[in-house]
Design a protein around this motif. Structure first.
Motif, PDB file in Angstrom:
ATOM      1  N   LEU A 187       0.942  -1.159   0.095  1.00  0.00           N
ATOM      2  CA  LEU A 187      -0.163  -0.111   0.110  1.00  0.00           C
ATOM      3  C   LEU A 187       0.758   1.326  -0.034  1.00  0.00           C
ATOM      4  O   LEU A 187       0.396   2.247  -0.729  1.00  0.00           O
ATOM      5  CB  LEU A 187      -0.933   0.119   1.288  1.00  0.00           C
ATOM      6  CG  LEU A 187      -2.035  -1.095   1.145  1.00  0.00           C
ATOM      7  CD1 LEU A 187      -2.502  -1.143   2.430  1.00  0.00           C
ATOM      8  CD2 LEU A 187      -3.167  -0.650   0.191  1.00  0.00           C
ATOM      9  N   LEU A 188       2.112   1.044   0.513  1.00  0.00           N
ATOM     10  CA  LEU A 188       2.910   2.527   0.716  1.00  0.00           C
ATOM     11  C   LEU A 188       3.798   2.411  -0.716  1.00  0.00           C
ATOM     12  O   LEU A 188       4.114   3.814  -1.098  1.00  0.00           O
ATOM     13  CB  LEU A 188       3.723   2.401   1.763  1.00  0.00           C
ATOM     14  CG  LEU A 188       3.104   2.463   3.073  1.00  0.00           C
ATOM     15  CD1 LEU A 188       4.208   2.103   4.363  1.00  0.00           C
ATOM     16  CD2 LEU A 188       2.337   3.658   3.267  1.00  0.00           C
ATOM     17  N   TRP A 189       4.052   1.359  -1.207  1.00  0.00           N
ATOM     18  CA  TRP A 189       4.882   1.437  -2.493  1.00  0.00           C
ATOM     19  C   TRP A 189       4.162   1.030  -3.887  1.00  0.00           C
ATOM     20  O   TRP A 189       4.645   1.283  -4.805  1.00  0.00           O
ATOM     21  CB  TRP A 189       6.147   0.629  -2.222  1.00  0.00           C
ATOM     22  CG  TRP A 189       7.229   1.275  -1.567  1.00  0.00           C
ATOM     23  CD1 TRP A 189       8.390   2.129  -2.098  1.00  0.00           C
ATOM     24  CD2 TRP A 189       7.581   1.243  -0.154  1.00  0.00           C
ATOM     25  NE1 TRP A 189       9.201   2.637  -1.134  1.00  0.00           N
ATOM     26  CE2 TRP A 189       8.714   2.398   0.237  1.00  0.00           C
ATOM     27  CE3 TRP A 189       6.997   0.776   0.946  1.00  0.00           C
ATOM     28  CZ2 TRP A 189       9.380   2.341   1.517  1.00  0.00           C
ATOM     29  CZ3 TRP A 189       7.463   0.834   2.239  1.00  0.00           C
ATOM     30  CH2 TRP A 189       8.623   1.698   2.553  1.00  0.00           C
ATOM     31  N   GLY A 190       3.222   0.058  -3.572  1.00  0.00           N
ATOM     32  CA  GLY A 190       2.848  -0.313  -4.864  1.00  0.00           C
ATOM     33  C   GLY A 190       3.896  -1.315  -5.497  1.00  0.00           C
ATOM     34  O   GLY A 190       4.718  -1.728  -5.160  1.00  0.00           O
ATOM     35  N   ASP A 191       3.125  -1.914  -6.932  1.00  0.00           N
ATOM     36  CA  ASP A 191       3.806  -2.619  -7.380  1.00  0.00           C
ATOM     37  C   ASP A 191       4.576  -2.047  -8.593  1.00  0.00           C
ATOM     38  O   ASP A 191       3.686  -1.582  -9.882  1.00  0.00           O
ATOM     39  CB  ASP A 191       3.073  -3.919  -8.284  1.00  0.00           C
ATOM     40  CG  ASP A 191       2.744  -4.810  -7.069  1.00  0.00           C
ATOM     41  OD1 ASP A 191       3.449  -4.921  -5.977  1.00  0.00           O
ATOM     42  OD2 ASP A 191       1.764  -5.643  -7.295  1.00  0.00           O
ATOM     43  N   ASP A 192       5.740  -1.360  -8.726  1.00  0.00           N
ATOM     44  CA  ASP A 192       6.556  -0.611  -9.615  1.00  0.00           C
ATOM     45  C   ASP A 192       5.775   0.690  -9.863  1.00  0.00           C
ATOM     46  O   ASP A 192       6.111   1.426 -10.871  1.00  0.00           O
ATOM     47  CB  ASP A 192       6.371  -1.301 -10.953  1.00  0.00           C
ATOM     48  CG  ASP A 192       7.323  -2.875 -10.806  1.00  0.00           C
ATOM     49  OD1 ASP A 192       8.484  -2.627 -10.433  1.00  0.00           O
ATOM     50  OD2 ASP A 192       6.943  -3.945 -11.362  1.00  0.00           O
ATOM     51  N   ASP A 212      11.948 -11.194  -0.952  1.00  0.00           N
ATOM     52  CA  ASP A 212      11.496 -10.418   0.227  1.00  0.00           C
ATOM     53  C   ASP A 212      11.717  -8.874   0.146  1.00  0.00           C
ATOM     54  O   ASP A 212      12.722  -8.704  -0.237  1.00  0.00           O
ATOM     55  CB  ASP A 212      11.955 -11.052   1.312  1.00  0.00           C
ATOM     56  CG  ASP A 212      11.279 -10.405   2.651  1.00  0.00           C
ATOM     57  OD1 ASP A 212      10.353 -10.410   2.849  1.00  0.00           O
ATOM     58  OD2 ASP A 212      12.245 -10.075   3.671  1.00  0.00           O
ATOM     59  N   ALA A 213      10.563  -8.135   0.325  1.00  0.00           N
ATOM     60  CA  ALA A 213      10.817  -6.698   0.363  1.00  0.00           C
ATOM     61  C   ALA A 213      11.175  -6.005  -0.949  1.00  0.00           C
ATOM     62  O   ALA A 213      11.954  -5.034  -0.700  1.00  0.00           O
ATOM     63  CB  ALA A 213      11.495  -6.478   1.740  1.00  0.00           C
ATOM     64  N   TRP A 214      10.603  -6.537  -2.108  1.00  0.00           N
ATOM     65  CA  TRP A 214      11.253  -5.930  -3.395  1.00  0.00           C
ATOM     66  C   TRP A 214      10.847  -4.827  -3.731  1.00  0.00           C
ATOM     67  O   TRP A 214      11.415  -4.159  -4.293  1.00  0.00           O
ATOM     68  CB  TRP A 214      10.968  -7.078  -4.333  1.00  0.00           C
ATOM     69  CG  TRP A 214       9.665  -7.258  -4.608  1.00  0.00           C
ATOM     70  CD1 TRP A 214       8.681  -8.388  -4.108  1.00  0.00           C
ATOM     71  CD2 TRP A 214       8.722  -6.635  -5.524  1.00  0.00           C
ATOM     72  NE1 TRP A 214       7.380  -8.307  -4.494  1.00  0.00           N
ATOM     73  CE2 TRP A 214       7.422  -7.155  -5.525  1.00  0.00           C
ATOM     74  CE3 TRP A 214       9.226  -5.806  -6.506  1.00  0.00           C
ATOM     75  CZ2 TRP A 214       6.462  -6.898  -6.275  1.00  0.00           C
ATOM     76  CZ3 TRP A 214       8.007  -5.407  -7.466  1.00  0.00           C
ATOM     77  CH2 TRP A 214       6.737  -5.966  -7.068  1.00  0.00           C
ATOM     78  N   ARG A 215       9.408  -4.600  -3.043  1.00  0.00           N
ATOM     79  CA  ARG A 215       8.847  -3.414  -3.514  1.00  0.00           C
ATOM     80  C   ARG A 215       9.590  -2.099  -2.852  1.00  0.00           C
ATOM     81  O   ARG A 215       9.773  -1.281  -3.670  1.00  0.00           O
ATOM     82  CB  ARG A 215       7.305  -3.318  -2.935  1.00  0.00           C
ATOM     83  CG  ARG A 215       6.520  -4.500  -3.659  1.00  0.00           C
ATOM     84  CD  ARG A 215       4.956  -4.409  -3.173  1.00  0.00           C
ATOM     85  NE  ARG A 215       4.146  -5.136  -3.706  1.00  0.00           N
ATOM     86  CZ  ARG A 215       3.733  -6.315  -3.420  1.00  0.00           C
ATOM     87  NH1 ARG A 215       4.364  -6.850  -2.137  1.00  0.00           N
ATOM     88  NH2 ARG A 215       3.138  -7.231  -3.917  1.00  0.00           N
ATOM     89  N   SER A 216       9.976  -2.270  -1.649  1.00  0.00           N
ATOM     90  CA  SER A 216      10.830  -1.176  -1.000  1.00  0.00           C
ATOM     91  C   SER A 216      12.150  -1.246  -1.179  1.00  0.00           C
ATOM     92  O   SER A 216      12.851  -0.351  -0.726  1.00  0.00           O
ATOM     93  CB  SER A 216      10.240  -1.457   0.467  1.00  0.00           C
ATOM     94  OG  SER A 216      10.781  -2.465   0.949  1.00  0.00           O
ATOM     95  N   ARG A 217      12.538  -2.164  -1.915  1.00  0.00           N
ATOM     96  CA  ARG A 217      14.123  -2.427  -2.090  1.00  0.00           C
ATOM     97  C   ARG A 217      14.794  -2.572  -0.913  1.00  0.00           C
ATOM     98  O   ARG A 217      15.981  -2.012  -0.776  1.00  0.00           O
ATOM     99  CB  ARG A 217      14.564  -1.114  -3.180  1.00  0.00           C
ATOM    100  CG  ARG A 217      13.926  -1.141  -4.325  1.00  0.00           C
ATOM    101  CD  ARG A 217      14.503  -0.027  -5.153  1.00  0.00           C
ATOM    102  NE  ARG A 217      14.312   0.199  -6.757  1.00  0.00           N
ATOM    103  CZ  ARG A 217      13.199   0.461  -7.273  1.00  0.00           C
ATOM    104  NH1 ARG A 217      12.098   0.930  -6.143  1.00  0.00           N
ATOM    105  NH2 ARG A 217      12.807   0.461  -8.443  1.00  0.00           N
TER     106      ARG A 217
END
Length: 381
Positions: free
Chosen positions: A174-179, A269-274
């Motif tokens: 919800l904070l970063w989304g997918d790309d 794991d945690a790929w959206r937020s890098r």
């Protein structure tokens, strides 16, 4: 350890052939080299030899040291998740880029704090099933979207939304989304979307506070020799399980028993937020402390106890492999998910080191201290 009792009878002493029974063969070459020779016995006198062990490793003291280390980590999780709750609530009250940045920063702190706690999920962390409440991974985007449509203001999250739509991973989405990280501020203007984000953050903070309260009581537990050894065996098994997660689930199965030629970013794991690398670093740092850090009043660390109890080579191997894992992790790109999805070899030195470290714990450490490692998916690697 099983005691091997050898009774030398008069007939055996009179026999010229010094044949050894198969049951008297040492369990391993290492044990054979370390076992001392029994003194000469008179006829009919039983001579007992005990398989070698680590006689001076105080299991209870080791567990107390590990618990003392875990409590500040859980305190950090409770503190950071409280800030996460407040920052997401502020974001929903005043939607702005600065508020979103603060919420994301608080999420990163909570995520890293949890990864450190997860290195040894013993005691209340295990019995409360904290991981299932704040960190079911991977999250499912469509499940989160379904949960958003069901949320009610200031209401607890319904059990019907499912675990894959809860905890830190769902809030990360919800904070970063997918790309589409830049698009999330606009999307959070939808009232229910921000409400669900706030509800997720509240749940993480509530569970973390409950975990801290339970751990404060648990950390005062006293151990005798038997209960200390039982707690020690459970803790070593949990640490071995953490190592399997590091080389497998957290890095898209790249360290698993089956070769993986290509993986997607979404499997890290945690790929959206890098934050994949930051999470790995938090867990490896906690593992390093569990093995190498001294206890209160400068009592010996685990590896120091191993060395003092006659296993200096094993202690050094643990030190060396932990250093190797830390150095391999440091060389990985900041965005591990992106880099390793394009070239899995990027992660190979790190996962190979963790695999060797896991082998040391499951085989040599377990044998040295006389404990049993339970079955895991990695058995047979």
């Amino acid at each position: 350890m099983k005691h091997l009792t050898l009774v030398l009878t008069t007939s055996l002493l009179a026999t010229a052939c010094a044949t050894r029974s198969p049951g008297n063969v040492p369990a391993s070459p290492t044990q054979a080299e370390q076992a001392s020779q029994p003194a000469a016995a008179t006829p009919q006198t039983p001579v007992t030899t005990t398989a070698p062990s680590v006689p001076n490793l105080d299991a209870a003291a080791t567990v107390v040291n590990w618990q003392a280390q875990q409590l500040p980590r859980i305190q950090a999780l409770a503190d950071s998740s409280a800030k996460l709750r407040d920052s997401v609530a502020s974001l929903c009250q005043r939607l702005s880029a600065d508020q979103l940045d603060q919420a994301r920063s608080a999420w990163k702190s909570s995520y890293a704090a949890w990864r450190a706690v997860e290195a040894l999920p013993m005691g209340p962390t295990l019995t409360r099933r904290t991981a299932w409440q704040i960190d079911v991974w991977p999250s499912r985007s469509f499940k989160v979207e379904e949960a958003v449509r069901l949320v009610e203001k200031d209401a607890p999250i319904a059990d019907s939304v499912g675990a894959a739509a809860q905890g830190l991973p769902a809030l990360e989405f919800l904070l970063w989304g997918d790309d589409r990280a830049k698009a999330q501020l606009g999307r959070l203007h939808f009232r229910q979307r921000c409400q669900y984000s706030a509800a997720l953050a509240r749940d993480v903070a509530t569970e973390s506070a409950g975990l801290l309260a339970d751990w404060q009581s648990f950390s005062r537990q006293q151990y005798d020799t038997e209960t200390g050894r039982q707690a020690f065996e459970e803790a070593v098994n949990l640490i071995a399980g953490t190592m399997q997660n590091l080389r497998d689930k957290k890095v898209a199965r790249l360290g698993g028993s089956k070769a993986v030629k290509q993986v997607a970013r979404q499997e890290f794991d945690a790929w959206r937020s890098r934050q994949t690398k930051a999470g790995l670093a938090a867990t490896v740092g906690a593992l390093e402390s569990l093995f190498l850090a001294p206890g209160e009043n400068n009592s010996p660390s685990f590896v120091d106890r191993l060395a003092a109890a006659g296993k200096p080579l094993l202690a050094q191997h643990l030190r060396d492999e932990i250093r190797t894992a830390r150095e391999a992790l440091a060389k990985m790109p900041d965005d591990v998910a992106q880099a390793a999805s394009r070239n899995p070899a990027v992660a190979k030195p790190f996962v190979d080191s963790i695999k060797r470290l896991q082998g040391l714990v499951e085989l040599q450490v377990a044998d040295a201290v006389g404990i049993t490692i339970g079955f895991k998916d990695s058995d047979g690697d």
